[in-house]
Design a protein around this motif. Structure first.
Motif, PDB file in Angstrom:
ATOM      1  N   UNK A  73      47.442  31.927  35.678  1.00 28.40           N
ATOM      2  CA  UNK A  73      47.229  32.514  34.352  1.00 28.40           C
ATOM      3  C   UNK A  73      45.744  32.759  34.064  1.00 28.40           C
ATOM      4  N   UNK A  74      44.971  32.915  35.142  1.00 26.85           N
ATOM      5  CA  UNK A  74      43.550  33.232  35.039  1.00 26.85           C
ATOM      6  C   UNK A  74      43.300  34.684  35.417  1.00 26.85           C
ATOM      7  N   UNK A  75      42.115  35.161  35.101  1.00 24.66           N
ATOM      8  CA  UNK A  75      41.731  36.555  35.292  1.00 24.66           C
ATOM      9  C   UNK A  75      42.105  37.070  36.682  1.00 24.66           C
ATOM     10  N   UNK A  76      42.778  38.213  36.719  1.00 23.28           N
ATOM     11  CA  UNK A  76      43.219  38.835  37.965  1.00 23.28           C
ATOM     12  C   UNK A  76      42.105  39.760  38.477  1.00 23.28           C
ATOM     13  N   UNK A 104      40.646  43.484  37.134  1.00 20.59           N
ATOM     14  CA  UNK A 104      39.251  43.671  36.731  1.00 20.59           C
ATOM     15  C   UNK A 104      38.662  44.882  37.436  1.00 20.59           C
ATOM     16  N   UNK A 105      38.869  44.957  38.743  1.00 20.57           N
ATOM     17  CA  UNK A 105      38.323  46.074  39.518  1.00 20.57           C
ATOM     18  C   UNK A 105      38.854  47.405  39.001  1.00 20.57           C
ATOM     19  N   UNK A 106      40.129  47.428  38.638  1.00 20.70           N
ATOM     20  CA  UNK A 106      40.733  48.669  38.149  1.00 20.70           C
ATOM     21  C   UNK A 106      40.234  49.054  36.762  1.00 20.70           C
ATOM     22  N   UNK A 107      39.762  48.079  35.993  1.00 14.56           N
ATOM     23  CA  UNK A 107      39.335  48.342  34.614  1.00 14.56           C
ATOM     24  C   UNK A 107      37.874  48.757  34.496  1.00 14.56           C
ATOM     25  N   UNK A 108      37.101  48.638  35.566  1.00 12.22           N
ATOM     26  CA  UNK A 108      35.668  48.998  35.500  1.00 12.22           C
ATOM     27  C   UNK A 108      35.520  50.493  35.244  1.00 12.22           C
ATOM     28  N   UNK A 117      29.777  46.851  31.028  1.00 12.43           N
ATOM     29  CA  UNK A 117      28.487  46.173  31.167  1.00 12.43           C
ATOM     30  C   UNK A 117      28.631  44.752  31.696  1.00 12.43           C
ATOM     31  N   UNK A 118      29.789  44.140  31.465  1.00 11.20           N
ATOM     32  CA  UNK A 118      29.943  42.740  31.856  1.00 11.20           C
ATOM     33  C   UNK A 118      31.408  42.391  32.030  1.00 11.20           C
ATOM     34  N   UNK A 119      31.630  41.297  32.738  1.00  7.94           N
ATOM     35  CA  UNK A 119      32.948  40.679  32.880  1.00  7.94           C
ATOM     36  C   UNK A 119      32.813  39.239  32.426  1.00  7.94           C
ATOM     37  N   UNK A 168      29.067  44.777  43.112  1.00  7.02           N
ATOM     38  CA  UNK A 168      29.284  46.146  43.596  1.00  7.02           C
ATOM     39  C   UNK A 168      29.020  47.174  42.508  1.00  7.02           C
ATOM     40  N   UNK A 169      29.242  46.794  41.256  1.00 10.01           N
ATOM     41  CA  UNK A 169      29.104  47.749  40.151  1.00 10.01           C
ATOM     42  C   UNK A 169      27.881  47.457  39.276  1.00 10.01           C
TER      43      UNK A 169
END
Length: 380
Positions: free
Chosen positions: A118-121, A125-129, A134-136, A157-158
């Motif tokens: 149940x933690x950040x996938x 995240x990669x798909x939402x960039x 600016x940040x995660x 990478x970003x």
């Protein structure tokens, strides 16, 4: 909640009185010291705790602030993140994570979580960039760190800032690195119920970046210059860790690792004794959780909690309404997040605290298994 039924054992969800009683002499001494010297704001215990907490986290710098929400906002603002920026956050978190993003002036971008932890996938995240990202914010929920190596790879990478929301993860580790030591900065809460809890509100930011630490300290102190207290180069805020709370935390910190070991033993016992109807949140093999919460998933939460209530066993839900479904943040919801939404109806937090007894864990599991008729008697 804490249910009590006459004639049955009362098992608290959280027992802060018992946890603090173990350190009663040290806490009394901290109180006497601060009331004796009278430096209630900015006293010597603040700097001493900051040094000790930075060492605990494995970072160069720590700064005590008013609370964990302030800590996140101060980090984001000090990084220059604000209007026009997007910050990727998990929808499965306490609303403070999102509040800080909005208060800083940025837009939260909600993503889903992994079904087992149940933690950040990281894939989500990669798909939402996007061009405005600016940040995660990696939220270390329930006491377990998110997959930081995977998130580091994405943010590098970003060219994005990786911020840790470690409000529930004091001393947690992932691949041998402690919470707070991986991202550009991390936010901690010392709310009384946290693993390292004050006797009131409190928080901290930690970082290895000396320049960022200086900006955060300036911003948290009304934007005041460190060389001329009458000059204010930044539009700051007033967010300070009170001396008394720093003294309390300084007294508690040396005992935290032992308290964490006790929580880990309790969670191991839960995993051994829980009935099949309760599925604990998975701990990754690379992770060393501090088990701020003992979270399971159940198919019929109403029936399970009714059984706990009937036998005087306390419980909680963290959290029944995901952030993207909260009225205050619904405008930022880009669509359904099926894992988060499904889990919100199934998660259940069982009793967990630093002094919980093995007998108490056994009682909780017996009640969950459908027993409990012979559990009347004195409180454990």
């Amino acid at each position: 909640m804490n249910a009590t039924v006459p004639g049955t054992v009362t098992v608290p969800f959280l027992d802060l009185a018992a946890d603090n009683a173990v350190l009663r002499d040290d806490l009394d001494l901290a109180w006497k010291s601060v009331t004796g010297h009278g430096r209630f704001v900015g006293g010597p215990e603040v700097a001493a705790f900051e040094t000790a907490f930075a060492g605990f986290c494995g970072t160069r710098h720590a700064l005590g602030v008013g609370n964990g929400t302030d800590a996140l906002e101060i980090i984001l603002r000090s990084l220059g993140i604000g209007r026009g920026d997007e910050v990727i956050v998990p929808a499965n978190s306490f609303v403070a994570t999102v509040e800080a993003v909005c208060t800083a002036g940025a837009r939260p971008r909600f993503v889903d979580v992994l079904p087992d932890t149940l933690l950040l996938d990281p894939d989500q995240v990669a798909a939402a960039v996007g061009p405005r990202t600016a940040a995660v914010i990696a939220v270390h929920l329930f006491g377990q760190m998110a997959d930081m190596p995977a998130l580091e790879a994405i943010t590098r990478a970003h060219g994005l800032a990786l911020v840790e929301d470690a409000a529930q993860a004091h001393g947690a580790e992932f691949a041998g690195r402690r919470a707070g030591s991986v991202g550009v900065a991390a936010a901690f809460s010392f709310y009384p119920g946290k693993n390292l809890g004050a006797l009131g509100d409190g928080g901290a930011v930690v970082t290895d970046d000396t320049g960022l630490a200086a900006r955060m300290r300036c911003l948290a102190d009304h934007g005041r210059s460190d060389t001329d207290r009458h000059r204010h180069p930044l539009r700051g805020v007033n967010s300070r860790l009170d001396t008394l709370q720093a003294a309390i935390l300084l007294a508690k910190l040396p005992a935290l690792d032992a308290a964490t070991a006790h929580r880990r033993a309790a969670m191991t016992l839960y995993r051994d004794l829980l009935p099949a109807c309760c599925t604990p949140v998975v701990q990754r093999p690379e992770a060393a959780s501090v088990h701020h919460l003992a979270v399971v998933q159940v198919d019929d939460r109403a029936a399970v909690t009714a059984r706990l209530d009937a036998h005087g066993v306390g419980w909680g839900v963290h959290y029944p309404v995901p952030c993207h479904r909260q009225p205050a943040f619904a405008e930022f919801a880009d669509g359904p997040l099926p894992v988060t939404e499904a889990a919100a109806g199934r998660i259940l937090s069982l009793p967990m605290y630093a002094t919980i007894a093995a007998e108490t864990v056994g009682i909780v599991c017996a009640v969950l298994a459908g027993g409990g008729a012979v559990l009347s008697g004195a409180r454990p």
